[in-house]
Design an enzyme around this catalytic site. Structure first.
Site, short mmCIF file in Angstrom:
data_model
loop_
_atom_site.label_atom_id
_atom_site.label_comp_id
_atom_site.label_asym_id
_atom_site.label_seq_id
_atom_site.Cartn_x
_atom_site.Cartn_y
_atom_site.Cartn_z
N GLY A 1 -1.29 21.83 98.49
CA GLY A 1 -0.68 22.86 99.30
C GLY A 1 -0.06 23.99 98.51
O GLY A 1 0.32 25.02 99.08
N CYS A 12 -19.64 22.22 126.82
CA CYS A 12 -20.60 23.19 126.28
C CYS A 12 -21.75 23.37 127.28
O CYS A 12 -22.32 22.40 127.76
CB CYS A 12 -21.14 22.71 124.94
SG CYS A 12 -22.54 23.69 124.32
N CYS A 48 -25.14 21.92 125.43
CA CYS A 48 -25.35 20.52 125.06
C CYS A 48 -24.41 19.57 125.80
O CYS A 48 -24.47 18.35 125.62
CB CYS A 48 -25.20 20.33 123.55
SG CYS A 48 -23.49 20.39 122.99
#
Lengths: 291, 263, 233
Positions: free
Chosen positions: A32, A241, A244
């Site tokens: 980080g 979606c 799909c």
């Protein structure tokens, strides 16, 4: 092909790669933490992924398989040209399949398919400093990181709730890495934040214009900042979606006509294609099939 | 002005504080003690060294020589110049406050009033939005800022309101020592009066120790228990505020006192 | 027992703005004050009565001498005490009713009067109740109580000041012309209040120009002209 033969493998010279690899090693050692590096001019403008490209160029080997995504898609200009760039200067194999890739360079998404050990995710980062919006002085933000003074990060979230009634930050949502450094996960949607936590893959972040590299090693704790009474949540989509039928994935809204028609489709094109070829069909997909 | 005399130990012990800028003198050989609940005014004209002294006392400047011993919350005496930067900054977020003359220096002008007050709480680990907000609301009320301004940025505030917001931002963590640099400077007279009254009330109510730099003797009279008069970097007269003002000894103090405009 | 003992006190002013001329004020001031008596400082204007009162309160510094005050059963010299001690003495042991009220912007008359009790840790509501009682007794119209006294008349301000001075139970109380701007009715109230303080064992030291009031309250008069400094030729 002879013209490019003049370039070193993967475009950058070996000295530069060594310098960048040292920065990457340091970044991995201090999860980080933003490690400064001497960013090079690349044959593309800043903002087109020069940081990510330098990181990829420094870690890629002849046996690697490269995937490049731009907002989840393998087929946008940026993704196609970076893929072509490495195919040319490193002669590596490229792919659009997440599972086949050893290195995935990304602009602002994490693939839906969980990454595995040995995979490396390289983020293109425009602004690496999460504290900058509230504290413009770089000398001061460095000190704040050094002394772990992160109250200001919560000031930003406080402002969100005060203004919108909830934490309205939806991308570049700040995280704390391994309980120490607060990090900007690049402008990925906060939907992807949980995928960073304890990921089996190595995550590297390159900010070319800002000369910074940072990293999240595999199996590292990545926690999204929040308040006790306003806990972190990810985006939720009302419908699956359209192509799909996938749920629990990140969706893009696509405008279909000028009469308000629209659909939601997978942002991760590879994941969508894979599902469709496996026989999953969404509402619009069925219509297509019927026509 | 209430003062808690039961504290037998001072909070601050300043010994021979001297600051040179190169060969130029900022302040010389300043020594005093400050007790909890006590307000000390430092008066003098521009260039007398009072701001140098304030900045040295608050560890914003490193003095050339001398010590400023502070009694930490755990009872330990520490020379503030020997503290690590992390300790010093922590002190400034928790146990100390600094009210600047220019409120823009002490506030975040780009975030809301509520966040300005809440920042110190978040800095010490408060992670409950509801608590932070209700504390901020309480403090805005105490400095007489209407509750419906909590989400406004201080940019839209008047000078007096900004100054009051700055005070709330400083006091929210219950500091024991507050430094003030010309807290009423640049404000309209009526606004000054309101601020002074507010400060006087808060200082008394919270039992704060405060060091107030001002060139305004009326401010010193109203706020402070004791005062020090500075000239050319030296403390030339010190004592009980009303005695220094009503029975000044030094030529310069007499000049200062006689220069007050009477209304 | 002595409540206050002033010993060999002397005071001069050095006026630096006037070529450093030295103004002698008083010299060799000696007197004592006992619990339950009211001593009045006598003498013409300019004899130093007010200066003596201010020195005893610690408002003026002294050049020499001692001001010994009984404070929680201990003798404390106020002339040499540090500022914190002076403030403690003022809080607990010595009160002062000045000639003029120094007003604080925005603070109501009621709070001005209650403040000395609040500082001593008395509950605010209780202190305000006591303040109301005193203001009523001094005939200050109730509509004024919640207003800051800055705009009050001289007599009204003086009554606020008296109430503020009398609200506590200091063992020594200094009075600087407390009745100067009062009418006969309120003068009588103050005289009665002084008598009550005396009965309660408070030692009072005052300046009263009003002949009538003076004879009513004074147990003894200390002639300040006796402390006139010998002017150097």
């Amino acid at each position: 092909m002879n013209a490019v033969a003049q370039y070193n493998f993967a475009y950058l010279d070996e000295q530069t790669k060594r310098m960048i690899r040292r920065a990457i090693l340091k970044a991995i050692a201090i999860p980080g933490y933003q490690v400064p590096f001497s960013s090079r001019e690349m044959p593309m403008p800043y903002g087109w992924g020069t940081g990510g490209v330098q990181v990829t160029a420094s870690i890629i080997g002849p046996d690697d398989v490269l995937k490049v995504i731009d907002q989840g898609a393998d087929d946008t200009t940026n993704a196609v040209s970076i893929r072509a760039f490495f195919a040319k200067v490193a002669q590596v194999e490229t792919t659009t399949h997440t599972a086949d890739a050893t290195i995935i360079q990304t602009r602002h998404r994490i693939p839906e398919k969980p990454l595995g050990q040995g995979q490396i995710l390289v983020y293109q980062v425009p602004i690496p400093e999460p504290l900058r919006f509230l504290e413009p002085r770089e000398t001061e933000t460095r000190k704040m990181h050094a002394l772990e003074e992160y109250g200001l990060m919560h000031v930003k979230l406080y402002e969100d709730i005060a203004r919108h009634g909830r934490i309205a930050t939806t991308y570049a949502y700040p995280v704390k890495v391994e309980g120490r450094y607060v990090m900007d996960p690049s402008p990925t949607p906060k939907f992807d934040n949980p995928k960073m936590h304890m990921s089996a893959a190595l995550q590297l972040f390159g900010a070319g214009r800002e000369h910074r590299i940072y990293a999240v090693p595999p199996y590292t704790e990545v926690v999204s900042l929040d308040f006790e009474d306003h806990p972190f949540t990810i985006q939720h989509f009302e419908e699956p979606c359209a192509l799909c039928g996938a749920e629990q994935v990140y969706l893009d809204e696509v405008i279909l006509d000028d009469r308000g028609g629209h659909m939601y489709v997978c942002s991760d094109t590879d994941n969508c294609e894979e599902r469709r070829s496996a026989g999953h069909v969404g509402t619009l997909g069925m219509q297509e099939a019927a026509e | 002005m209430s003062q808690d005399f039961s504290h037998q130990d001072p909070l601050l012990r300043v010994e021979g504080l001297t600051k040179y800028y190169g060969s130029r003198l900022g302040c010389a050989d300043v020594s005093f003690e400050l007790w909890p609940g006590e307000v000390l005014a430092i008066v003098g004209e521009s260039g007398s060294g009072k701001t140098t002294l304030l900045n040295s006392l608050s560890a914003t400047l490193e003095p050339t020589s001398g010590k400023t011993m502070y009694r930490m919350r755990d009872g330990q005496w520490r020379n503030i110049y020997d503290l690590s930067e992390a300790e010093r900054r922590f002190l400034f977020r928790t146990d100390w406050g600094f009210v600047h003359q220019d409120a823009a220096m002490g506030l975040r002008m780009g975030v809301s009033a509520g966040a300005n007050v809440g920042e110190r709480l978040m800095a010490v680990g408060d992670r409950n939005y509801g608590h932070i907000r209700s504390t901020a609301l309480d403090w805005l009320g105490r400095v007489e800022i209407a509750a419906d301004r909590i989400d406004d940025q201080p940019r839209s505030f008047s000078g007096g309101m900004r100054q009051r917001l700055q005070i709330a931002r400083n006091l929210v963590t219950g500091p024991r020592l507050v430094f003030m640099d010309e807290p009423t400077g640049g404000l309209d007279v009526s606004v000054q009066a309101r601020l002074l009254d507010l400060l006087r009330g808060l200082v008394g109510e919270l039992g704060l120790a405060a060091i107030v730099v001002t060139h305004d003797l009326a401010v010193a009279r109203l706020l402070s228990h004791r005062m020090m008069v500075m000239k050319d970097g030296h403390v030339i007269e010190a004592g009980l505020t009303d005695r220094v003002l009503d029975d000044p000894r030094e030529p310069y103090t007499q000049l200062l006192v006689s220069s007050i405009l009477q209304v | 027992m002595t409540a206050l003992s002033v010993q060999n006190l002397s005071k001069t002013f050095t006026m630096h703005l006037r070529d450093g001329i030295i103004l002698p004020v008083v010299a060799n001031v000696n007197f004592e004050l006992h619990p339950g008596e009211c001593v009045v400082l006598g003498g013409p204007s300019g004899a130093g009565k007010s200066s003596i009162l201010k020195m005893v309160y610690g408002n003026y510094g002294v050049d020499a001498g001692a001001i010994v005050l009984q404070h929680h059963g201990e003798a404390v010299d106020l002339a040499t005490a540090d500022p914190r001690t002076v403030l403690t003495l003022r809080r607990d042991s010595i009160g002062y009713v000045s000639q003029f009220l120094r007003t604080v912007p925005r603070v109501s008359a009621l709070d001005v009067v209650a403040e000395p009790l609040v500082i001593r840790g008395v509950d605010k509501a209780e202190a305000q109740a006591k303040a109301r009682e005193l203001l009523a007794r001094l005939n200050l119209p109730e509509r004024l109580w919640s207003l800051p006294p800055a705009t009050f008349s001289g007599g009204e301000q003086q009554r606020v000041n008296i109430a503020r001075g009398f609200i506590t139970h200091h063992s020594v109380l200094l009075l600087d012309e407390p009745t100067a701007s009062l009418d006969a009715i309120n003068r009588a109230v103050v005289v009665a209040m002084i008598a009550e303080k005396k009965a309660a064992g408070v030692a009072l030291l005052g300046i009263f120009h009003d002949e009538d009031v003076r004879t009513q309250v004074a147990d003894r008069i200390v002639d300040v002209t006796a402390f006139a400094p010998r002017i150097a030729a």
